[in-house]
Design an enzyme around this catalytic site. Structure first.
Site, mmCIF file in Angstrom:
data_model
loop_
_atom_site.group_PDB
_atom_site.id
_atom_site.type_symbol
_atom_site.label_atom_id
_atom_site.label_comp_id
_atom_site.label_asym_id
_atom_site.label_seq_id
_atom_site.Cartn_x
_atom_site.Cartn_y
_atom_site.Cartn_z
ATOM 1 N N TYR A 32 0.860 -1.181 0.000
ATOM 2 C CA TYR A 32 0.000 0.000 0.000
ATOM 3 C C TYR A 32 0.899 1.235 0.000
ATOM 4 O O TYR A 32 0.826 2.096 0.885
ATOM 5 C CB TYR A 32 -0.965 -0.005 1.194
ATOM 6 C CG TYR A 32 -2.258 0.722 0.875
ATOM 7 C CD1 TYR A 32 -3.134 0.201 -0.077
ATOM 8 C CD2 TYR A 32 -2.576 1.927 1.472
ATOM 9 C CE1 TYR A 32 -4.305 0.874 -0.405
ATOM 10 C CE2 TYR A 32 -3.747 2.604 1.137
ATOM 11 C CZ TYR A 32 -4.600 2.067 0.204
ATOM 12 O OH TYR A 32 -5.759 2.737 -0.128
ATOM 13 N N LEU A 33 1.754 1.282 -0.989
ATOM 14 C CA LEU A 33 2.843 2.269 -1.027
ATOM 15 C C LEU A 33 2.320 3.690 -1.165
ATOM 16 O O LEU A 33 1.320 3.945 -1.831
ATOM 17 C CB LEU A 33 3.774 1.959 -2.199
ATOM 18 C CG LEU A 33 4.395 0.561 -2.231
ATOM 19 C CD1 LEU A 33 5.373 0.466 -3.403
ATOM 20 C CD2 LEU A 33 5.086 0.207 -0.924
ATOM 21 N N HIS A 34 3.030 4.592 -0.521
ATOM 22 C CA HIS A 34 2.738 6.020 -0.623
ATOM 23 C C HIS A 34 4.051 6.762 -0.819
ATOM 24 O O HIS A 34 5.119 6.133 -0.903
ATOM 25 C CB HIS A 34 1.973 6.503 0.619
ATOM 26 C CG HIS A 34 2.620 6.100 1.907
ATOM 27 N ND1 HIS A 34 3.812 6.637 2.342
ATOM 28 C CD2 HIS A 34 2.251 5.187 2.851
ATOM 29 C CE1 HIS A 34 4.135 6.087 3.498
ATOM 30 N NE2 HIS A 34 3.217 5.194 3.832
ATOM 31 N N HIS A 37 7.182 5.711 1.130
ATOM 32 C CA HIS A 37 7.944 4.568 0.602
ATOM 33 C C HIS A 37 8.752 4.994 -0.626
ATOM 34 O O HIS A 37 9.910 4.606 -0.783
ATOM 35 C CB HIS A 37 6.997 3.432 0.176
ATOM 36 C CG HIS A 37 6.176 2.858 1.292
ATOM 37 N ND1 HIS A 37 4.826 3.078 1.411
ATOM 38 C CD2 HIS A 37 6.516 2.064 2.333
ATOM 39 C CE1 HIS A 37 4.365 2.439 2.472
ATOM 40 N NE2 HIS A 37 5.373 1.822 3.058
ATOM 41 N N GLN A 61 4.015 -9.670 13.267
ATOM 42 C CA GLN A 61 4.214 -8.405 13.978
ATOM 43 C C GLN A 61 2.904 -7.739 14.385
ATOM 44 O O GLN A 61 2.900 -6.621 14.893
ATOM 45 C CB GLN A 61 5.099 -7.454 13.159
ATOM 46 C CG GLN A 61 4.477 -6.915 11.884
ATOM 47 C CD GLN A 61 5.487 -6.153 11.040
ATOM 48 O OE1 GLN A 61 6.356 -6.737 10.417
ATOM 49 N NE2 GLN A 61 5.372 -4.834 11.016
ATOM 50 N N LYS A 149 9.906 7.521 10.399
ATOM 51 C CA LYS A 149 8.614 7.595 11.095
ATOM 52 C C LYS A 149 8.491 6.450 12.109
ATOM 53 O O LYS A 149 8.001 6.638 13.203
ATOM 54 C CB LYS A 149 7.437 7.551 10.128
ATOM 55 C CG LYS A 149 6.133 7.834 10.869
ATOM 56 C CD LYS A 149 4.992 8.079 9.954
ATOM 57 C CE LYS A 149 4.357 6.798 9.525
ATOM 58 N NZ LYS A 149 3.737 6.033 10.639
ATOM 59 N N GLN A 153 11.570 1.207 15.386
ATOM 60 C CA GLN A 153 11.904 0.104 14.480
ATOM 61 C C GLN A 153 13.300 0.324 13.890
ATOM 62 O O GLN A 153 14.110 -0.599 13.818
ATOM 63 C CB GLN A 153 10.854 0.022 13.378
ATOM 64 C CG GLN A 153 11.228 -0.885 12.228
ATOM 65 C CD GLN A 153 10.083 -1.114 11.259
ATOM 66 O OE1 GLN A 153 9.168 -1.860 11.549
ATOM 67 N NE2 GLN A 153 10.132 -0.482 10.096
HETATM 68 O O1 PAF Z 1 7.924 -0.893 8.396
HETATM 69 C C1 PAF Z 1 7.311 -1.832 7.860
HETATM 70 O O2 PAF Z 1 6.577 -1.681 6.878
HETATM 71 C C2 PAF Z 1 7.464 -3.237 8.441
HETATM 72 O O3 PAF Z 1 7.552 -3.209 9.811
HETATM 73 C C3 PAF Z 1 8.637 -4.022 7.821
HETATM 74 C C4 PAF Z 1 9.968 -3.378 8.133
HETATM 75 C C5 PAF Z 1 8.457 -4.119 6.311
HETATM 76 C C6 PAF Z 1 8.661 -5.442 8.388
HETATM 77 O O4 PAF Z 1 7.488 -6.124 8.120
#
Ligand code: PAF
Length: 283
Positions: A32-34, A37, A61, A149, A153
């Site tokens: 669901y790229l924006h 990304h 996750q 953001k 992570q």
């Molecule tokens: O940031 C994300 O979209 C996710 O946490 C990742 C790093 C692709 C891992 O599933």
């Protein structure tokens, strides 16, 4: 642009590129790229010969009451954006291929997941660390780019790369915002028109923190309280956390002397949004 649907296809592709002495830059995503990304892809593009993106909504996750089943998806649009951004390979595996029957291993950091989002999402970062480790082993990149953001992570991935001796350079991409300040996120798709207005409380809180710090406020508790009062005035908001912390180890700070991280998680209706800013009192 090559589309690789299994681990073995992806690994073979990367091996071939390496045999040709090509360098690989990797941007892992859940699709669901924006524009956020796209900016990561744009950052990576000039740095390597090959640009790889993965699109995989990683189930491990997500907690039991989270949005795994609703997570937005539009593969056609994603592929189009990836192609336009100069991606040379898309890794598009399915769940079975990534987590076959009898999968048992988990990558879990001891310390960094105990702060910020990890407090309310206790399994989240083990899921992230596990999938990212797997993706690194499959794609074998030289460079990987993650967005700021998801600040926690990013710190966790940096630590993981160091601890597990991955020979991968981790780069960070700036937070990309809409004109009104809202940080871009695939989850913004869940927001109603009214909730979109309320969602501005996150970026505006960061502005408020910047203003207070520039005005000489040194007490993090005072700033936290002002931000909480500010957010509560917006409809449909539930604060999960407002944290003023050390940007390296994410521990709360007692006094604002050096650069700090201001990080927030707020539910707008049922949609959980995060945002953050690094603020330097000397600037
Ligand atoms: O940031 C994300 O979209 C996710 O946490 C990742 C790093 C692709 C891992 O599933």
């Amino acid at each position: 642009m090559d589309i690789l649907k299994t681990k073995s296809q992806m690994r073979e592709w990367s091996k071939n590129k390496k045999t040709e002495s090509k360098t690989i830059c990797f941007v892992p995503t859940m699709g669901y790229l924006h524009q956020g990304h796209v900016s990561l892809l744009e950052k990576g593009k000039p740095l390597c010969d090959e640009l790889v993106i993965s699109i995989f909504v990683n189930p491990t996750q997500f907690g039991p009451n989270e949005d795994l089943d609703d997570y937005p998806s539009n593969i056609e649009k994603d592929l189009d954006l990836a192609q336009k951004a100069g991606v040379t390979a898309v890794f598009l595996p399915d769940k079975k291929n990534i987590y076959p029957e009898n999968f048992q291993t988990e990558v879990k950091l001891q310390y960094l997941p105990g702060f910020l989002c990890g407090k309310s999402r206790p399994i989240h970062f083990a899921g992230v660390a596990t999938i990212v480790t797997k993706l690194f082993n499959i794609v074998m990149p030289d460079i990987a780019v993650f967005g700021q953001k998801d600040y926690q992570q990013l710190q966790i991935i940096r630590q993981l790369v160091k601890d597990l001796d991955f020979n991968i350079k981790i780069l960070e991409g700036n937070i990309i915002r809409e004109k009104n300040g809202l940080a871009m996120s695939s989850r913004n798709a869940y927001l109603s028109k009214i909730q979109r207005k309320s969602a501005l409380c996150l970026s505006k809180s960061l502005d408020l923190a910047r203003k207070l710090i520039a005005g000489g406020e040194k007490n993090p508790v005072t700033i936290k309280k002002k931000i909480e009062t500010f957010i509560e005035a917006f409809p449909e908001t539930i604060i999960e956390y407002v944290s003023l912390c050390n940007p390296e180890n994410l521990e709360d700070i007692d006094r604002i002397e050096d650069k700090i991280l201001v990080a927030l998680a707020v539910k707008i209706g049922r949609t959980r949004l995060i945002d953050n800013a690094l603020i330097n009192p000397a600037q």
